[in-house]
Design an enzyme around this catalytic site. Structure first.
Site, PDB file in Angstrom:
ATOM      1  N   SER A  13       0.830  -1.215   0.000  1.00  7.68           N
ATOM      2  CA  SER A  13       0.000   0.000   0.000  1.00  7.68           C
ATOM      3  C   SER A  13       0.861   1.261   0.000  1.00  7.68           C
ATOM      4  CB  SER A  13      -0.879  -0.010   1.260  1.00  7.68           C
ATOM      5  OG  SER A  13      -1.399   1.279   1.503  1.00  7.68           O
TER       6      SER A  13
ATOM      7  N   HIS B   3     -13.555  -1.803  -0.921  1.00  6.75           N
ATOM      8  CA  HIS B   3     -12.515  -1.437   0.051  1.00  6.75           C
ATOM      9  C   HIS B   3     -12.747  -2.166   1.381  1.00  6.75           C
ATOM     10  CE1 HIS B   3      -9.314   1.770  -0.043  1.00  6.75           C
ATOM     11  NE2 HIS B   3      -9.211   1.394   1.211  1.00  6.75           N
TER      12      HIS B   3
END
Ligand SMILES: Cc1cc2nc3c(=O)[nH]c(=O)nc-3n(C[C@H](O)[C@H](O)[C@H](O)COP(=O)(O)O)c2cc1C
Length: 378
Positions: A107, A276
């Protein structure tokens, strides 16, 4: 380790070993958490067809995702602050994924940097990009991912504004944690975690600090992050990112077939059907319920991946049946990491592999790639 048979077992252990603030950060969704719950629960509504007396020897879970060979079509999803679940979390998870033969996605909001992960891995990993307002920083990130030989860029589309998770607000989430009395007590009763953290210099967002203009320390980081998500982002931005990157591109966060058709037109290599992990639009459909319509709409024009709510190998196979070529796990690997470090990530992958293999056999199939709609009872 022998008592750990399911992802839920890893979750229980992680709950005991990871400070509450960071365990809650993983185990939470936006607002009422209805989409977070639906992601998991909706898998239970899908039933397999049980088949008998077919030769089920020589089974294989191998497949490909964006042309890369994978031991099973299950990548590790990009998750922020993974290095707070366990010291050096991103580096350990990347190593576990590499040894297992599945992709690891780092990420933008990681604790360990792109360079940290590259320094402990031999094969290319994937990098997830948030497009932030500081375009120089974004261009720099793309170039750093290229320099680290990342083999795919995963562009996240569903976070132009931050959804609210009440637990994070109540816990005063930050990395590193603030030294309040409550936090100090909470950490003190988790000595393994503290020991790990004491032994690493990696305790804040190392992709950002020292790289973004004006962010030299943790104090400047908090205000920078909140104002950085770019509400102006549009389909046009995908074109310049694709051009600057020049490699495989995956568009993550699609939940609607109209958006999926737009995504296919960009020339990207894959989309990820995703909400998400229920952390953004509470009240949105679960990913698994959105998958079939999207996969049917785009057909062969773009590869379809999905994530959200996968807690077993059976869930992976259900996603394959409904049109996904690949899947991602977020929380399952985070729980493994929080529970047992690198070994726990491997354990999470092993649990999923075993469940996939036995289910495949009982459905009368030898190859995971052969799973389709006709293996489901409807
Ligand atoms: C703790 C946590 C942090 C996350 N951070 C990111 C992130 O930085 N970037 C991103 O694209 N997705 C992020 N996600 C979403 C995951 O990539 C993925 O879509 C989601 O976890 C899938 O659902 P699952 O956790 O039920 O497997 C995060 C998810 C969790 C649980």
């Amino acid at each position: 380790m022998s008592a750990i048979l399911t992802i839920a077992d890893l979750k229980d252990l992680a709950r005991r070993r990871v400070p509450k603030m960071f365990f809650d950060y993983a185990d939470s969704g936006a607002w009422t958490e209805s989409t977070y719950r639906a992601n998991e629960e909706d898998f239970g509504k899908i039933k397999f067809r049980q088949r008998v007396l077919v030769d089920m020897s020589n089974r294989s879970l191998e497949s490909t995702m964006i042309g890369e060979k994978v031991a099973m079509p299950v990548a590790l999803a990009p998750t922020g602050m993974t290095g707070m679940q366990h010291a050096d979390g991103e580096m350990l998870a990347a190593q576990a994924a590499e040894e297992f033969g599945v992709p690891f996605t780092l990420s933008t909001m990681s604790i360990c940097s792109i360079e940290d992960v590259a320094s402990v891995t031999k094969k290319p990993f994937w990098f997830q990009l948030y497009v932030l307002r500081d375009k120089d920083f974004v261009l720099g990130l793309i170039d750093r991912a290229k320099a680290a030989q990342c083999s795919a860029l995963v562009l996240t589309l569903d976070l132009q504004i931050l959804g609210q998770r009440h637990k994070d607000v109540r816990n005063g989430l930050s990395a590193p944690p603030r030294m309040t009395l409550a936090n100090v007590i909470d950490m003190a009763i988790r000595p393994r975690w503290c020991l790990g953290m004491a032994g690493t210099p990696r305790r804040t967002f190392r992709n950002i600090v020292g790289h973004a203009k004006g962010v030299g320390d943790v104090a400047s980081l908090a205000s920078w992050t909140t104002e950085q998500f770019d509400q102006h982002l549009s389909w046009k931005d995908v074109a310049w990112i694709k051009e600057r990157w020049g490699g495989k591109l995956i568009l993550k966060g699609i939940l609607d077939k109209e958006d999926a058709l737009m995504a296919a037109k960009t020339g990207a290599d894959a989309i990820v059907v995703s909400n998400h992990g229920g952390r953004q639009l509470d009240g949105a459909s679960s990913s698994i319920m959105a998958l079939e319509e999207i996969a049917d709409a785009v057909g062969d024009s773009i590869e379809v991946h999905m994530d959200g709510g996968i807690r077993s190998g059976q869930d992976v196979l259900k996603a394959l049946c409904l049109g996904a070529k690949g899947t991602y796990i977020g929380r399952p690997f985070l729980y493994g990491l929080g529970a047992l470090g690198k070994e726990g990530v491997t354990k999470a992958l092993e649990i999923i592999r075993k469940e996939m293999d036995i289910t495949l056999a009982l459905c009368g199939k030898r190859l995971a790639t052969d799973m389709g709609k006709d293996q489901l009872r409807r």
